[in-house]
Design an enzyme around this catalytic site. Structure first.
Site, PDB file in Angstrom:
ATOM      1  N   GLU A 299       0.864  -1.202   0.001  1.00 61.59           N
ATOM      2  CA  GLU A 299       0.151  -0.103   0.121  1.00 61.59           C
ATOM      3  C   GLU A 299       0.844   1.360   0.003  1.00 61.59           C
ATOM      4  OE1 GLU A 299      -4.115  -1.280   2.192  1.00 61.59           O
ATOM      5  OE2 GLU A 299      -2.375  -0.996   3.421  1.00 61.59           O
TER       6      GLU A 299
HETATM    7  N1  IFG Z   1      -4.616  -4.049   4.356  1.00 69.40           N
HETATM    8  C1  IFG Z   1      -2.943  -3.715   5.006  1.00 69.40           C
HETATM    9  C2  IFG Z   1      -3.027  -4.002   6.665  1.00 69.40           C
HETATM   10  C3  IFG Z   1      -4.120  -3.916   7.263  1.00 69.40           C
HETATM   11  C4  IFG Z   1      -5.264  -4.709   6.666  1.00 69.40           C
HETATM   12  C5  IFG Z   1      -6.362  -5.024   7.434  1.00 69.40           C
HETATM   13  C6  IFG Z   1      -1.910  -5.658   4.109  1.00 69.40           C
HETATM   14  C7  IFG Z   1      -0.523  -6.228   3.558  1.00 69.40           C
HETATM   15  C8  IFG Z   1      -5.480  -4.287   5.435  1.00 69.40           C
HETATM   16  N2  IFG Z   1      -1.938  -4.286   4.312  1.00 69.40           N
HETATM   17  O1  IFG Z   1      -2.935  -6.478   4.671  1.00 69.40           O
HETATM   18  O2  IFG Z   1      -1.907  -3.006   7.184  1.00 69.40           O
HETATM   19  O3  IFG Z   1      -4.604  -2.655   7.530  1.00 69.40           O
HETATM   20  O4  IFG Z   1      -7.074  -6.006   7.047  1.00 69.40           O
END
Ligand code: IFG
Length: 505
Positions: A299
């Site tokens: 992200e």
């Molecule tokens: N995506 C984010 C996490 C977390 C997650 C919650 C990943 C690799 C959603 N990154 O999963 O930091 O916020 O479900």
């Protein structure tokens, strides 16, 4: 029976094994004593019995732990060094394995075969012969200690609970926007400032390097490898808040207690940032006997694409220079110049969307392998049911126990089969989870499903996975397992899909 389901288990006729007051644990071979000590501690805690450990040939009625080449289920053609045999008869309980890890996993199976209510009445175990070994070398759970901090004692309680399922890796998500949880001696403000708070202003906290070493040792004694993650270049507000010089404008943002993602980034090409990355990786590598060091890479919505690629390639090279193997979330697969063998962690859906499959395949092409964590099946922070207080619902549908069971890592990314998969992992993100009890309710029983997928025999590929996996049988075994959770004080969600035993007491 047992979770994960063993490769081969044959009930044998004949009288059950009765644990007599005179019983001892007879050990032979390297590491057998260590495994026996853990078994003795479990028997003392679970069954209020204290057995002597003797380094001598077994007598009738003994429990036997033998570690030697040729022991374990080699007959099944398994090349795993975590296999074991467990033979229970009137004469003895015998665990055979080629390694300490194999013997320890045999102990976990034995624990599940001992009746949960084993204190007081005579302890009898039904006769059985088990040959067992794991499908994948990496069966992981992840605890996000950045959004909400969990103390070393709480992490040890979590380790105690996951080993009953033969989970052998604990990925600690140590840093994020809301918290920096590992002491870095050359950058002390990372924990002084970055470790001071959490989501919703939650308690801060961090692990000193001695506390982290102690956690690593506690895990290793139980054949669990800690995989530390420093998430970069995104998810870095806690670091940016700690050192103004890391920020493009030289101004440190305030510590962040919200739950948005994608707004922070380190500066690629900046000399101070490069020193920061090297120092952090060096100190973390020195604290990590395991070979894997996770760099995050997820992200990075505020990092220009070319900067992202240059950053992750440089950081990954620093990890290999420190003698470790880099791991990254699958977006890191955008970088074509990662060191050979870099491991990717896939977190898109069981049906890949966008570029996720392409990014995952890039790691395999680079000679690496994949840890499969599909977020619509293995993310344990997703709600069990619509409307749950605890958990998040961004995947669009609840993750029931059946959802976390009816998938297969070799049926997610086209072209990715067992040979390209290091294993599976079930992450627990803690934006909405603040106590270790709530951690356990989110993790159990769904981790049992992911642990079985990582350990047990692959489903027949001639059938759709929903048909190939026998959920009814799994649910029955989870119901039995819950008696051990009750005895151990491990919390779990009594999902409607399981016929739970009446709670005693
Ligand atoms: N995506 C984010 C996490 C977390 C997650 C919650 C990943 C690799 C959603 N990154 O999963 O930091 O916020 O479900």
């Amino acid at each position: 029976m047992v979770v994960p389901r063993p490769v081969r288990a044959e009930s044998s006729d004949g009288s059950p094994f009765v644990l007599s007051p005179a019983a001892r644990i007879s050990v032979a071979g390297p590491g057998a004593d260590g495994v026996a000590r853990l078994l003795r501690a479990e028997l003392a805690a679970d069954c209020d019995r204290v057995l002597a450990i003797v380094d001598e040939p077994p007598a009738y009625g003994d429990i036997i732990v033998v570690i030697a080449p040729g022991e374990g289920p080699h007959a099944d053609g398994s090349d795993s060094d975590e296999g074991y045999t467990l033979e229970i008869s009137a004469e003895s309980v015998r665990i055979g394995a080629a390694t300490g890890a194999g013997a320890f996993w045999g102990v976990q199976t034995l624990r599940q075969l001992i009746p949960a209510a084993c204190d007081g009445n005579p302890l009898t175990i039904e006769p059985v012969r088990i040959h067992d070994h794991p499908r994948f070398a990496y069966r992981g759970a992840m605890l996000d200690v950045a959004r909400h901090f969990f103390t070393p004692a709480e992490v040890k309680r979590f380790i105690d609970a996951i080993v009953l399922l033969k989970v052998n890796h604990l990925h600690l998500h140590l840093t994020d926007d809301q918290g920096w949880r590992i002491q870095i001696e050359s950058w002390p403000d990372l924990t002084r400032v970055g470790g001071s708070t959490g989501v919703d202003g939650g308690r801060g906290g961090f692990y000193t390097q001695d506390e982290f070493r102690d956690l690593v040792a506690y895990a290793a004694e139980r054949h669990v490898t800690i995989v530390p993650e420093i998430d970069m270049p995104g998810h870095t507000n806690a670091a940016l808040a700690s050192y103004p010089g890391l920020n493009a404008d030289g101004v440190a943002p305030a510590p962040y207690t919200g739950t948005e993602v994608g707004f922070s980034t380190l500066q690629t090409g900046d000399a101070l940032t490069e020193r920061f990355v090297r120092d952090v990786i060096r100190e973390l590598a020195d604290l990590t006997p395991g070979r894997l060091l996770h760099l995050g890479g997820d992200e990075c919505l505020s990092t220009p694409p070319a900067d992202f690629v240059a950053f992750v390639e440089d950081a990954a090279r620093a990890v290999t220079a420190a003698g470790k193997t880099p791991v990254g979330w699958h977006e890191m697969g955008r970088a074509a110049g990662l060191p050979a063998g870099t491991v990717g962690q896939y977190w898109d859906f069981t049906t890949p969307r966008g570029h996720a499959a392409e990014h995952a395949l890039a790691f395999v092409r680079g000679g690496g392998s994949l840890i499969m964590s599909p977020s619509d099946a293995a993310y344990l922070d997703i709600v069990y049911e619509e409307g749950d207080e605890l958990g998040q619902d961004w995947t669009g549908s609840p993750t029931t126990l059946r959802r976390s069971f009816e998938w297969d890592p070799a049926r997610v990314v086209p072209g990715v089969g067992d040979a390209h998969i290091l294993g599976v992992e079930a992450p627990l993100w803690t934006e909405t989870v603040t106590s270790i009890e709530d951690v356990e309710v989110m993790v159990f029983p769904r981790l049992a499903a992911v642990a079985e997928i990582g350990w047990s025999t692959a489903p027949a590929d001639t059938e759709p996975v929903e048909a190939a996996r026998d959920f009814a049988d799994f649910a029955e075994r989870v119901a039995e397992l819950s008696e051990h959770w009750d005895a151990a004080g491990t919390r779990y969600r009594r999902v409607p899909e399981v016929g739970w035993p009446e709670k005693v007491g």
